[in-house]
Design an enzyme around this catalytic site. Structure first.
Site, mmCIF file in Angstrom:
data_model
loop_
_atom_site.group_PDB
_atom_site.id
_atom_site.type_symbol
_atom_site.label_atom_id
_atom_site.label_comp_id
_atom_site.label_asym_id
_atom_site.label_seq_id
_atom_site.Cartn_x
_atom_site.Cartn_y
_atom_site.Cartn_z
ATOM 1 N N CYS A 32 -23.126 49.017 -0.066
ATOM 2 C CA CYS A 32 -22.003 48.860 0.791
ATOM 3 C C CYS A 32 -21.364 50.135 1.109
ATOM 4 O O CYS A 32 -20.902 50.289 2.117
ATOM 5 C CB CYS A 32 -21.034 48.233 -0.228
ATOM 6 S SG CYS A 32 -20.525 48.919 -1.802
ATOM 7 N N HIS A 311 -16.358 48.762 -4.766
ATOM 8 C CA HIS A 311 -17.068 48.231 -3.549
ATOM 9 C C HIS A 311 -16.098 49.005 -2.360
ATOM 10 O O HIS A 311 -15.356 49.639 -2.309
ATOM 11 C CB HIS A 311 -16.625 46.993 -3.207
ATOM 12 C CG HIS A 311 -17.107 46.062 -2.282
ATOM 13 N ND1 HIS A 311 -18.781 46.000 -1.923
ATOM 14 C CD2 HIS A 311 -16.874 45.259 -1.397
ATOM 15 C CE1 HIS A 311 -18.962 45.291 -0.952
ATOM 16 N NE2 HIS A 311 -17.980 44.910 -0.699
#
Length: 369
Positions: A32, A311
């Site tokens: 990510c 994330h």
């Protein structure tokens, strides 16, 4: 993504920008950090256009060896030439090449998006410089009628001291800082210039980008053990030092230093401080003192409470619409939602989505080459 894609198309309806593509990127196990930065770069339109132009030129030459630049150009070309307006693409070749090139990104550990952006831009510059050097060597050893490859124009005469090569990556992202040191004894000012592709700013609780930039350029006194050696006085003297922006970049990338090493803890801690980043930014700590206006077009957001897990997602402005990219998923968001990523006013908050890397484009487009 089919449903999400059609949902996005429905949301935009007649306003779906002509020729634009909104594609999510598949996650290959903790990639990510890479996906969020790639989306920000894809929607950095001048960079995208020059990369695609480079891709067209290098394909016409035909023998370009695979490197991070060709993999990135190939990925951007793949996205922009999709028949569908929305969908998902797997950036497999790019991620494989990245891992092959730098062992830092090989593990499945949580990576730092800023480290990746920094590595990528520097790597692209290195590749372009090597290609220009090779083209120049070919030019010098071939008949004068043959042109330099890849559109690099090198009019430098032999034996003349040459300026460092300015690639199209530099033209987009590079700015110049000047470090001024004033001797308090003789008042002599020594200035040293250095280039930058992004600015890393220290942050404070309940602050703003403007105040962080002011602190970045604030005057620091060098005394006691930190005295400055003045060439004019030929001795160590007390001095004042400050950093100013001499040449603002066309694309200003600001990295907020949210990960701080805490001596007493013996580890890094994430600072969830609330730092307001405006949609329109006036850059005033420049040498000329002329306010330069910038417009925010992308934000890489770190989601999570600590530096070693979490994330990354990105917010992108495209054709006056704001979009939210979370790996494979893409959705429209309201402009007012951007302020929910400023950070937390209290230390312990349930909101862990914080703006980490900001991308601003100069509104005086074309005024600086």
């Amino acid at each position: 993504m089919g449903a999400a894609g059609s949902k996005l198309e429905k949301a935009l309806g007649d306003q779906f920008p002509e020729g634009e593509r909104y594609f999510g990127l598949e996650n290959f196990g903790n990639t990510c950090y890479c996906n969020s930065v790639l989306q920000a770069l894809y929607f950095c339109v001048p960079f995208r256009e020059q990369l695609l132009e480079y891709y067209g030129n290098s394909r016409s030459i035909g023998d370009a060896e695979e490197n991070l630049l060709t993999c990135l150009a190939d990925l951007f070309s793949q996205i922009s030439s999709q028949k569908k307006k929305t969908g998902v693409i797997a950036p497999k070749r790019f991620v494989q090449r990245l891992k092959k090139q730098n062992e830092l990104f090989r593990s499945y550990m949580h990576q730092d998006a800023h480290e990746f952006l920094n590595f990528l831009l520097n790597e692209l510059v290195d590749i372009l410089e090597k290609e220009a050097q090779a083209a120049k060597t070919d030019q010098e050893t071939s008949p004068p009628s043959e042109k330099a490859v890849n559109g690099h124009k090198n009019s430098q005469a032999n034996g003349v001291h040459k300026e460092p090569l300015v690639t199209w990556v530099h033209k987009n992202f590079q700015g110049i800082l000047t470090n001024e040191t004033r001797c308090l004894q003789c008042e002599t000012v020594t200035a040293r210039d250095e280039t930058f592709l992004d600015l890393s700013l220290d942050i404070e609780q309940n602050s703003s980008i403007t105040s962080c930039l002011k602190n970045f350029s604030s005057t620091e006194t060098l005394n006691a053990e930190d005295k400055f050696f003045c060439d004019k006085c030929c001795s160590l003297q007390e001095a004042q030092k400050r950093m100013k922006i001499k040449k603002p970049p066309h694309i200003l990338v600001i990295h907020l230093k949210r990960f701080k090493y805490m001596e007493q803890l013996g580890r890094y801690k994430k600072l969830s401080y609330r730092v307001v980043f405006p949609l329109e930014l006036k850059l005033s700590n420049t040498v000329e003192d002329a306010d330069i206006e910038y417009s925010l077009f992308a934000v890489v957001v770190h989601v999570g409470s600590g530096p070693n897990h979490g994330h990354y997602v990105s917010l992108v402005k495209s054709h006056n619409h704001w979009l939210f990219f979370d790996d494979e998923n893409v959705e429209m968001i309201d402009e007012s939602a951007v302020q929910t990523f400023f950070g937390s006013a209290q230390e312990y908050s349930s909101n862990t989505d914080h703006g980490y890397i900001l991308f601003y484009e100069s509104l005086g487009a074309g005024s600086r080459s």
